[in-house]
Design a protein around this motif. Structure first.
Motif, PDB file in Angstrom:
ATOM      1  N   TRP A  64       1.313  -9.565   3.869  1.00 55.70           N
ATOM      2  CA  TRP A  64       1.702  -9.253   2.504  1.00 55.70           C
ATOM      3  C   TRP A  64       3.206  -9.483   2.450  1.00 55.70           C
ATOM      4  CZ3 TRP A  64       2.579  -3.809   0.247  1.00 55.70           C
ATOM      5  CH2 TRP A  64       2.527  -3.843  -1.135  1.00 55.70           C
ATOM      6  N   VAL A  65       3.659 -10.488   1.690  1.00 57.96           N
ATOM      7  CA  VAL A  65       5.076 -10.823   1.644  1.00 57.96           C
ATOM      8  C   VAL A  65       5.613 -10.632   0.231  1.00 57.96           C
ATOM      9  CG1 VAL A  65       4.965 -12.403   3.598  1.00 57.96           C
ATOM     10  CG2 VAL A  65       4.634 -13.287   1.305  1.00 57.96           C
ATOM     11  N   CYS A  66       6.901 -10.404   0.151  1.00 60.27           N
ATOM     12  CA  CYS A  66       7.554 -10.118  -1.120  1.00 60.27           C
ATOM     13  C   CYS A  66       8.798 -10.984  -1.250  1.00 60.27           C
ATOM     14  CB  CYS A  66       7.946  -8.645  -1.166  1.00 60.27           C
ATOM     15  SG  CYS A  66       8.995  -8.191  -2.550  1.00 60.27           S
ATOM     16  N   ARG A  67       8.979 -11.570  -2.439  1.00 61.22           N
ATOM     17  CA  ARG A  67      10.238 -12.237  -2.770  1.00 61.22           C
ATOM     18  C   ARG A  67      10.944 -11.351  -3.786  1.00 61.22           C
ATOM     19  NH1 ARG A  67       9.001 -17.055  -5.525  1.00 61.22           N
ATOM     20  NH2 ARG A  67       9.060 -15.799  -7.410  1.00 61.22           N
ATOM     21  N   GLU A  68      12.116 -10.873  -3.430  1.00 61.38           N
ATOM     22  CA  GLU A  68      12.910 -10.053  -4.345  1.00 61.38           C
ATOM     23  C   GLU A  68      13.977 -10.937  -4.960  1.00 61.38           C
ATOM     24  OE1 GLU A  68      15.815  -6.176  -4.362  1.00 61.38           O
ATOM     25  OE2 GLU A  68      14.446  -6.466  -2.685  1.00 61.38           O
ATOM     26  N   GLY A  69      13.996 -10.997  -6.289  1.00 64.74           N
ATOM     27  CA  GLY A  69      14.940 -11.837  -7.009  1.00 64.74           C
ATOM     28  C   GLY A  69      14.289 -13.140  -7.420  1.00 64.74           C
ATOM     29  N   MET A  70      14.946 -13.825  -8.325  1.00 62.47           N
ATOM     30  CA  MET A  70      14.410 -15.068  -8.875  1.00 62.47           C
ATOM     31  C   MET A  70      15.383 -16.203  -8.588  1.00 62.47           C
ATOM     32  SD  MET A  70      11.673 -13.868 -10.171  1.00 62.47           S
ATOM     33  CE  MET A  70      11.070 -15.238 -11.124  1.00 62.47           C
ATOM     34  N   HIS A  71      14.862 -17.414  -8.537  1.00 56.89           N
ATOM     35  CA  HIS A  71      15.715 -18.585  -8.365  1.00 56.89           C
ATOM     36  C   HIS A  71      16.561 -18.752  -9.622  1.00 56.89           C
ATOM     37  CE1 HIS A  71      13.834 -19.847  -4.656  1.00 56.89           C
ATOM     38  NE2 HIS A  71      12.691 -19.470  -5.193  1.00 56.89           N
ATOM     39  N   GLY A  72      17.811 -19.140  -9.439  1.00 51.26           N
ATOM     40  CA  GLY A  72      18.715 -19.318 -10.556  1.00 51.26           C
ATOM     41  C   GLY A  72      19.592 -18.102 -10.825  1.00 51.26           C
ATOM     42  N   GLU A  73      19.351 -16.988 -10.115  1.00 51.04           N
ATOM     43  CA  GLU A  73      20.208 -15.813 -10.246  1.00 51.04           C
ATOM     44  C   GLU A  73      21.449 -16.010  -9.383  1.00 51.04           C
ATOM     45  OE1 GLU A  73      17.827 -12.520  -8.963  1.00 51.04           O
ATOM     46  OE2 GLU A  73      16.912 -12.264 -10.932  1.00 51.04           O
ATOM     47  N   PRO A  74      22.508 -15.237  -9.666  1.00 54.06           N
ATOM     48  CA  PRO A  74      23.720 -15.365  -8.829  1.00 54.06           C
ATOM     49  C   PRO A  74      23.446 -15.089  -7.349  1.00 54.06           C
ATOM     50  CG  PRO A  74      24.197 -14.085 -10.800  1.00 54.06           C
ATOM     51  CD  PRO A  74      22.714 -14.316 -10.779  1.00 54.06           C
ATOM     52  N   ARG A  75      22.620 -14.068  -7.042  1.00 55.06           N
ATOM     53  CA  ARG A  75      22.225 -13.793  -5.654  1.00 55.06           C
ATOM     54  C   ARG A  75      20.929 -14.543  -5.365  1.00 55.06           C
ATOM     55  NH1 ARG A  75      21.766  -7.616  -5.675  1.00 55.06           N
ATOM     56  NH2 ARG A  75      20.123  -8.058  -4.212  1.00 55.06           N
ATOM     57  N   PRO A  76      20.830 -15.241  -4.239  1.00 56.22           N
ATOM     58  CA  PRO A  76      19.584 -15.943  -3.930  1.00 56.22           C
ATOM     59  C   PRO A  76      18.444 -14.959  -3.659  1.00 56.22           C
ATOM     60  CG  PRO A  76      21.102 -16.082  -2.081  1.00 56.22           C
ATOM     61  CD  PRO A  76      21.844 -15.415  -3.206  1.00 56.22           C
ATOM     62  N   PRO A  77      17.200 -15.393  -3.858  1.00 50.53           N
ATOM     63  CA  PRO A  77      16.061 -14.519  -3.568  1.00 50.53           C
ATOM     64  C   PRO A  77      15.996 -14.183  -2.085  1.00 50.53           C
ATOM     65  CG  PRO A  77      15.351 -16.527  -4.685  1.00 50.53           C
ATOM     66  CD  PRO A  77      16.787 -16.680  -4.374  1.00 50.53           C
ATOM     67  N   GLU A  78      15.415 -13.020  -1.789  1.00 49.38           N
ATOM     68  CA  GLU A  78      15.239 -12.577  -0.406  1.00 49.38           C
ATOM     69  C   GLU A  78      13.756 -12.373  -0.151  1.00 49.38           C
ATOM     70  OE1 GLU A  78      17.514  -9.031   0.127  1.00 49.38           O
ATOM     71  OE2 GLU A  78      19.355  -9.954  -0.615  1.00 49.38           O
ATOM     72  N   TRP A  79      13.259 -12.893   0.970  1.00 52.04           N
ATOM     73  CA  TRP A  79      11.856 -12.743   1.370  1.00 52.04           C
ATOM     74  C   TRP A  79      11.737 -11.661   2.420  1.00 52.04           C
ATOM     75  CZ3 TRP A  79       7.688 -15.118  -0.743  1.00 52.04           C
ATOM     76  CH2 TRP A  79       7.928 -16.211  -1.577  1.00 52.04           C
ATOM     77  N   ARG A  80      10.654 -10.872   2.318  1.00 53.64           N
ATOM     78  CA  ARG A  80      10.374  -9.827   3.314  1.00 53.64           C
ATOM     79  C   ARG A  80       8.878  -9.744   3.548  1.00 53.64           C
ATOM     80  NH1 ARG A  80      14.152  -7.417  -0.021  1.00 53.64           N
ATOM     81  NH2 ARG A  80      16.088  -6.866   1.000  1.00 53.64           N
ATOM     82  N   VAL A  81       8.507  -9.479   4.796  1.00 50.31           N
ATOM     83  CA  VAL A  81       7.111  -9.165   5.097  1.00 50.31           C
ATOM     84  C   VAL A  81       6.934  -7.668   4.865  1.00 50.31           C
ATOM     85  CG1 VAL A  81       5.340  -9.069   6.887  1.00 50.31           C
ATOM     86  CG2 VAL A  81       6.864 -11.046   6.740  1.00 50.31           C
ATOM     87  N   GLN A  82       5.989  -7.307   4.008  1.00 50.57           N
ATOM     88  CA  GLN A  82       5.780  -5.904   3.655  1.00 50.57           C
ATOM     89  C   GLN A  82       4.659  -5.255   4.475  1.00 50.57           C
ATOM     90  OE1 GLN A  82       7.623  -4.136   1.255  1.00 50.57           O
ATOM     91  NE2 GLN A  82       8.917  -5.933   1.374  1.00 50.57           N
ATOM     92  N   GLY A  83       3.733  -6.060   4.979  1.00 51.91           N
ATOM     93  CA  GLY A  83       2.634  -5.486   5.745  1.00 51.91           C
ATOM     94  C   GLY A  83       1.748  -6.564   6.338  1.00 51.91           C
ATOM     95  N   ARG A  84       0.772  -6.108   7.127  1.00 49.77           N
ATOM     96  CA  ARG A  84      -0.152  -7.004   7.809  1.00 49.77           C
ATOM     97  C   ARG A  84      -1.585  -6.573   7.525  1.00 49.77           C
ATOM     98  NH1 ARG A  84       0.113  -8.338  14.235  1.00 49.77           N
ATOM     99  NH2 ARG A  84      -1.650  -9.751  14.210  1.00 49.77           N
ATOM    100  N   PHE A  85      -2.476  -7.534   7.325  1.00 52.14           N
ATOM    101  CA  PHE A  85      -3.881  -7.251   7.072  1.00 52.14           C
ATOM    102  C   PHE A  85      -4.709  -7.554   8.307  1.00 52.14           C
ATOM    103  CE2 PHE A  85      -2.089  -8.257   2.919  1.00 52.14           C
ATOM    104  CZ  PHE A  85      -2.479  -7.154   2.200  1.00 52.14           C
ATOM    105  N   ALA A  86      -5.703  -6.750   8.545  1.00 49.77           N
ATOM    106  CA  ALA A  86      -6.582  -6.952   9.709  1.00 49.77           C
ATOM    107  C   ALA A  86      -7.567  -8.069   9.423  1.00 49.77           C
ATOM    108  CB  ALA A  86      -7.324  -5.679  10.028  1.00 49.77           C
TER     109      ALA A  86
END
Length: 86
Positions: A64-86
């Protein structure tokens, strides 16, 4: 790495696998979560929209991954792994 603007990741590289790149073979999403309406806008600490994806990487691991932020914003988006599925 992901196609823009709202695509799922194409591959992931994490700290646990010695920086080895994992190819994403399947993905669903995004499920968008917008910032809370009561939080103030602006500044470095402002809440950003988040897009969540369920992905399967080439070794069969479901993440389960998350991208925080959108392309085109002053700060670039950040990706994070939020969890793992069995």
């Amino acid at each position: 790495m992901a196609p823009v603007p709202d695509g799922p990741p194409l591959w992931l590289r994490g700290r646990r696998h010695g920086r080895r790149r994992q190819l994403v073979v399947a993905a669903t999403g995004p499920e968008r979560v917008l910032p809370e309406w009561w939080r103030p806008d602006g500044g470095e600490t402002a809440a950003r929209p988040r897009d969540y994806y369920r992905v399967v990487v080439e070794d069969g691991c479901g993440l389960w991954v998350c991208r925080e932020g959108m392309h085109g914003e002053p700060r670039p988006p950040e990706w994070r792994v939020q969890g793992r599925f069995a």
